[in-house]
Write a protein that holds these residues in place. Sequence first.
Motif, PDB file in Angstrom:
ATOM      1  N   LYS A   1      14.705  38.026  -1.537  1.00 48.57           N
ATOM      2  CA  LYS A   1      14.771  39.443  -1.920  1.00 48.57           C
ATOM      3  C   LYS A   1      16.209  39.917  -1.744  1.00 48.57           C
ATOM      4  O   LYS A   1      16.781  39.796  -0.658  1.00 48.57           O
ATOM      5  CB  LYS A   1      13.811  40.250  -1.059  1.00 48.57           C
ATOM      6  N   LYS A   2      16.790  40.428  -2.807  1.00 50.30           N
ATOM      7  CA  LYS A   2      18.211  40.805  -2.803  1.00 50.30           C
ATOM      8  C   LYS A   2      18.569  41.807  -1.711  1.00 50.30           C
ATOM      9  O   LYS A   2      19.642  41.749  -1.135  1.00 50.30           O
ATOM     10  CB  LYS A   2      18.613  41.358  -4.169  1.00 50.30           C
TER      11      LYS A   2
ATOM     12  N   LYS B   1      11.888  32.254  -2.961  1.00 50.47           N
ATOM     13  CA  LYS B   1      12.371  33.524  -3.507  1.00 50.47           C
ATOM     14  C   LYS B   1      13.113  34.272  -2.412  1.00 50.47           C
ATOM     15  O   LYS B   1      12.666  34.319  -1.278  1.00 50.47           O
ATOM     16  CB  LYS B   1      11.202  34.370  -4.014  1.00 50.47           C
TER      17      LYS B   1
ATOM     18  N   GLY C   1      16.916  42.227   1.155  1.00 55.30           N
ATOM     19  CA  GLY C   1      16.428  41.809   2.468  1.00 55.30           C
ATOM     20  C   GLY C   1      17.539  41.155   3.280  1.00 55.30           C
ATOM     21  O   GLY C   1      18.640  40.901   2.772  1.00 55.30           O
TER      22      GLY C   1
ATOM     23  N   GLY D   1      13.133  38.560   4.434  1.00 50.52           N
ATOM     24  CA  GLY D   1      13.565  38.771   3.055  1.00 50.52           C
ATOM     25  C   GLY D   1      13.539  37.533   2.175  1.00 50.52           C
ATOM     26  O   GLY D   1      14.280  37.455   1.196  1.00 50.52           O
TER      27      GLY D   1
END
Length: 136
Positions: free
Chosen positions: A47-48, A45, A50, A23
Amino acid sequence: MSRDSHSALTQEIRLKRGASGLGFNIIGGTDHQHFCNDSAIYVTKIKKDGPAGLDGRLKEQDQILAINGRELRNLTHQEAVEIFRNSGDEVTLLVLKKLKPKNNEIHISGFSPLVLTALGITVLAIVVYMKYRHRL
């Protein structure tokens, strides 16, 4: 977590791989340096939804020092990606987290926008002065 003398913390973070991986995305390596003369691997980055985002401890710009005990020093970006891909379902990351200076601290190791602006104005003033002096 442990603190070193360079205003940074190291933290061990354990994550369980999800359907779409861990994620987060990385950048860096000897062939894709994120910062000049720095081939370290950094998080770019998260992923919110993940595993890393749901865990909440890993942040963008954190440096990944090791994965499952394997150091990520002096590797190409692709070599680092392969280590992540082949790290198994449960992963232990050793992460270097930079501390933000307090409002009343002077941060010597980097340049704030205010310092860069002052430096730019100083250089401009010197150039103008030299041109003016040359005309006399």
